[in-house]
Design an enzyme around this catalytic site. Structure first.
Site, PDB file in Angstrom:
ATOM      1  N   LYS A 198      33.846  46.199  29.610  1.00 41.73           N
ATOM      2  CA  LYS A 198      34.630  46.769  28.509  1.00 41.73           C
ATOM      3  C   LYS A 198      36.109  46.405  28.538  1.00 41.73           C
ATOM      4  O   LYS A 198      36.729  46.384  29.595  1.00 41.73           O
ATOM      5  CB  LYS A 198      34.525  48.292  28.567  1.00 41.73           C
ATOM      6  CG  LYS A 198      33.145  48.794  28.230  1.00 41.73           C
ATOM      7  CD  LYS A 198      33.119  50.292  28.387  1.00 41.73           C
ATOM      8  CE  LYS A 198      31.845  50.857  27.780  1.00 41.73           C
ATOM      9  NZ  LYS A 198      31.785  52.309  27.946  1.00 41.73           N
ATOM     10  N   GLY A 354      36.534  46.606  41.381  1.00 36.88           N
ATOM     11  CA  GLY A 354      35.281  47.049  40.766  1.00 36.88           C
ATOM     12  C   GLY A 354      34.074  46.338  41.337  1.00 36.88           C
ATOM     13  O   GLY A 354      33.900  46.247  42.554  1.00 36.88           O
ATOM     14  N   GLY A 377      38.569  50.179  43.685  1.00 39.15           N
ATOM     15  CA  GLY A 377      39.518  50.936  42.865  1.00 39.15           C
ATOM     16  C   GLY A 377      40.966  50.640  43.239  1.00 39.15           C
ATOM     17  O   GLY A 377      41.833  50.542  42.365  1.00 39.15           O
TER      18      GLY A 377
HETATM   19  P1  AMP Z   1      33.142  45.848  35.393  1.00 43.30           P
HETATM   20  O1  AMP Z   1      32.764  46.921  36.373  1.00 43.30           O
HETATM   21  O2  AMP Z   1      33.980  46.316  34.256  1.00 43.30           O
HETATM   22  O3  AMP Z   1      33.685  44.615  36.068  1.00 43.30           O
HETATM   23  O4  AMP Z   1      31.780  45.447  34.655  1.00 43.30           O
HETATM   24  C1  AMP Z   1      30.730  44.851  35.317  1.00 43.30           C
HETATM   25  C2  AMP Z   1      29.518  44.932  34.450  1.00 43.30           C
HETATM   26  O5  AMP Z   1      29.717  44.218  33.252  1.00 43.30           O
HETATM   27  C3  AMP Z   1      28.310  44.325  35.099  1.00 43.30           C
HETATM   28  O6  AMP Z   1      27.424  45.352  35.426  1.00 43.30           O
HETATM   29  C4  AMP Z   1      27.754  43.398  34.031  1.00 43.30           C
HETATM   30  O7  AMP Z   1      26.358  43.524  33.877  1.00 43.30           O
HETATM   31  C5  AMP Z   1      28.438  43.864  32.778  1.00 43.30           C
HETATM   32  N1  AMP Z   1      28.485  42.810  31.760  1.00 43.30           N
HETATM   33  C6  AMP Z   1      28.960  41.584  31.876  1.00 43.30           C
HETATM   34  N2  AMP Z   1      28.750  40.877  30.735  1.00 43.30           N
HETATM   35  C7  AMP Z   1      28.113  41.681  29.891  1.00 43.30           C
HETATM   36  C8  AMP Z   1      27.585  41.527  28.549  1.00 43.30           C
HETATM   37  N3  AMP Z   1      27.721  40.375  27.889  1.00 43.30           N
HETATM   38  N4  AMP Z   1      26.974  42.573  27.996  1.00 43.30           N
HETATM   39  C9  AMP Z   1      26.846  43.727  28.660  1.00 43.30           C
HETATM   40  N5  AMP Z   1      27.323  43.943  29.917  1.00 43.30           N
HETATM   41  C10 AMP Z   1      27.933  42.930  30.515  1.00 43.30           C
END
Ligand code: AMP
Length: 396
Positions: A198, A354, A377
């Site tokens: 996100k 993360g 974190g």
């Molecule tokens: P973060 O903790 O914000 O770095 O998010 C990591 C997560 O983002 C992982 O679990 C991925 O599966 C997810 N992610 C990466 N690309 C996508 C995508 N195109 N659609 C949905 N989730 C995603």
């Protein structure tokens, strides 16, 4: 910045905050010893100087109550094997049990205190509790980067009882230097690769690093908010409609600051959020309804490759696809390979924050990048430009 190299621990008791929050299996065996190994150099330096080490840590989330499943006694043997010294254990981190064990401790010996978080005062940052901990040592060493963003008793408050006698351990010093190397002193071009789910969880990082990088690569689920904001069709891809203005604003800020933003041009789209879904490569702005982008496409990866291979400093936070599913992990693996190649050519590469570390470990890139941060974190907060309380308390 004072590190333990500025001290001689001969005859001294070093109170060391380590991060031994390690994963245990159902038989209480440690399944990943990397955090214990990471603290080893600091502990050995104290012992080799002729000092003794009192180790304090948390394990799990006991929420202020004694919970035998989260006792640090489970890891005492593993710590002994790794350090090479039989580690003693105190069944409480404060009070008579701890005080007596500390009083008996001789030079060259190591004492592990029971889980700090069995006391609610730890996370509350209670001053009296911190003072009771402080009584155990002559010098305080913070070597726990993973909790440096928390103003807890053992990570921050305790430091005030050691004026002139507090320092960073090797691990924490290494983390601080790695972040500095990317955020302040990095050789140009500096490239940040931000992926993950996100925009909302990465926005503060993006805003902070725009002043520090030459290239910003955006990948993963964040992509679609940017693409839709620019008028593209993203089908059923993850998208934060309420963050589209923010995405446009980021692009404007980047342009004003001369930062080149690289967004995917094609993606691997699937007809369900499922490893076995039907897939097709499509242009990122023409994803049909009923399809969602789950990984970077080949043209995108070519573009990213060129940017990464031309970089001298690289920060990687967040996967560029849903790497947990094998069929959507190829983009993230490719990024790891490009960073590996750039690092071999002399670039400094830092991975952290993360979930990034999980991806790096899963695909075996750990030894191929310059530095993998140990704190999820804490690294994210550092990248957001915040001063971590545990670090500030030592510099104070
Ligand atoms: P973060 O903790 O914000 O770095 O998010 C990591 C997560 O983002 C992982 O679990 C991925 O599966 C997810 N992610 C990466 N690309 C996508 C995508 N195109 N659609 C949905 N989730 C995603």
């Amino acid at each position: 910045m004072k590190t333990i190299d500025d001290y001689n621990f001969d005859g001294k008791k070093a109170l060391i905050r380590v991060d031994f929050n390690v994963p245990l299996d159902s038989d209480f065996n440690v399944t990943d010893t990397s955090r214990i190994e990471a603290a080893k150099p600091t502990i050995l330096k104290v012992l080799e100087d002729g000092g003794s080490a009192i180790l304090m840590s948390h394990l799990g989330r006991p929420k202020g109550k004694v919970n035998p499943d989260m006792s640090l006694s489970h890891i005492c043997e593993t710590v002994s094997e790794i350090i090479g010294v039989q580690v003693k254990f105190a069944g409480n981190c404060v009070g008579k049990v701890a005080d007596d064990a500390v009083a008996e401790l001789k030079s060259g010996e190591v004492l592990l205190l029971e889980n700090l978080r069995f006391h609610a005062e730890e996370e509350a940052g209670d001053t009296s509790f911190a003072e009771a901990l402080a009584k155990h040592g002559d010098i305080y060493i913070n070597d726990a980067f993973g909790t440096a963003h928390r103003a807890h008793a053992s990570t921050t408050i305790v430091a005030q009882f050691f004026p002139g006698n507090k320092c960073f351990g090797y691990l924490l010093a290494k983390e601080i230097k790695a972040i500095e190397k990317v955020m302040q002193t990095g050789e140009k071009p500096v490239t940040a690769i931000l992926g993950g789910a996100k925009v909302s969880s990465k926005i503060t990082i993006i805003e902070n690093i725009l002043d520090k990088v030459d290239n910003l690569i955006i990948g993963g689920g964040m992509t679609y908010t940017f693409v839709k904001a620019k008028g593209g069709s993203v089908g059923d891809s993850i998208c934060e409609d309420d963050k589209m203005d923010l995405a446009l604003d980021i692009l404007k800020q980047a342009e004003a600051k001369g930062v080149k933003v690289h967004i995917p041009v094609d993606v691997l789209a699937a007809d369900a959020f499922d490893n076995n879904a039907n897939t097709q490569f499509v242009d990122v702005d023409k994803i049909p309804d009923g399809w969602q982008g789950l990984d970077a496409g080949p043209k995108t990866l070519e573009n990213f490759k060129e940017v990464i291979l031309n970089s001298k400093t690289i920060l990687w936070n967040g996967p560029v696809g849903v790497f947990e599913m094998e069929n959507f992990a190829q983009g993230t693996i490719a990024i790891g390979n490009y960073i590996d190649e750039a690092t071999q050519k002399g670039a400094f590469s830092l991975v952290g924050g993360g979930d990034s570390v999980a991806a790096v470990k899963q695909f075996g890139f750990e030894d191929k990048v310059s530095y993998v941060s140990t704190g999820g974190g804490a690294m994210l907060e550092s990248l957001e430009g915040r001063t971590l309380p545990g670090i500030a308390a030592i510099l104070d």
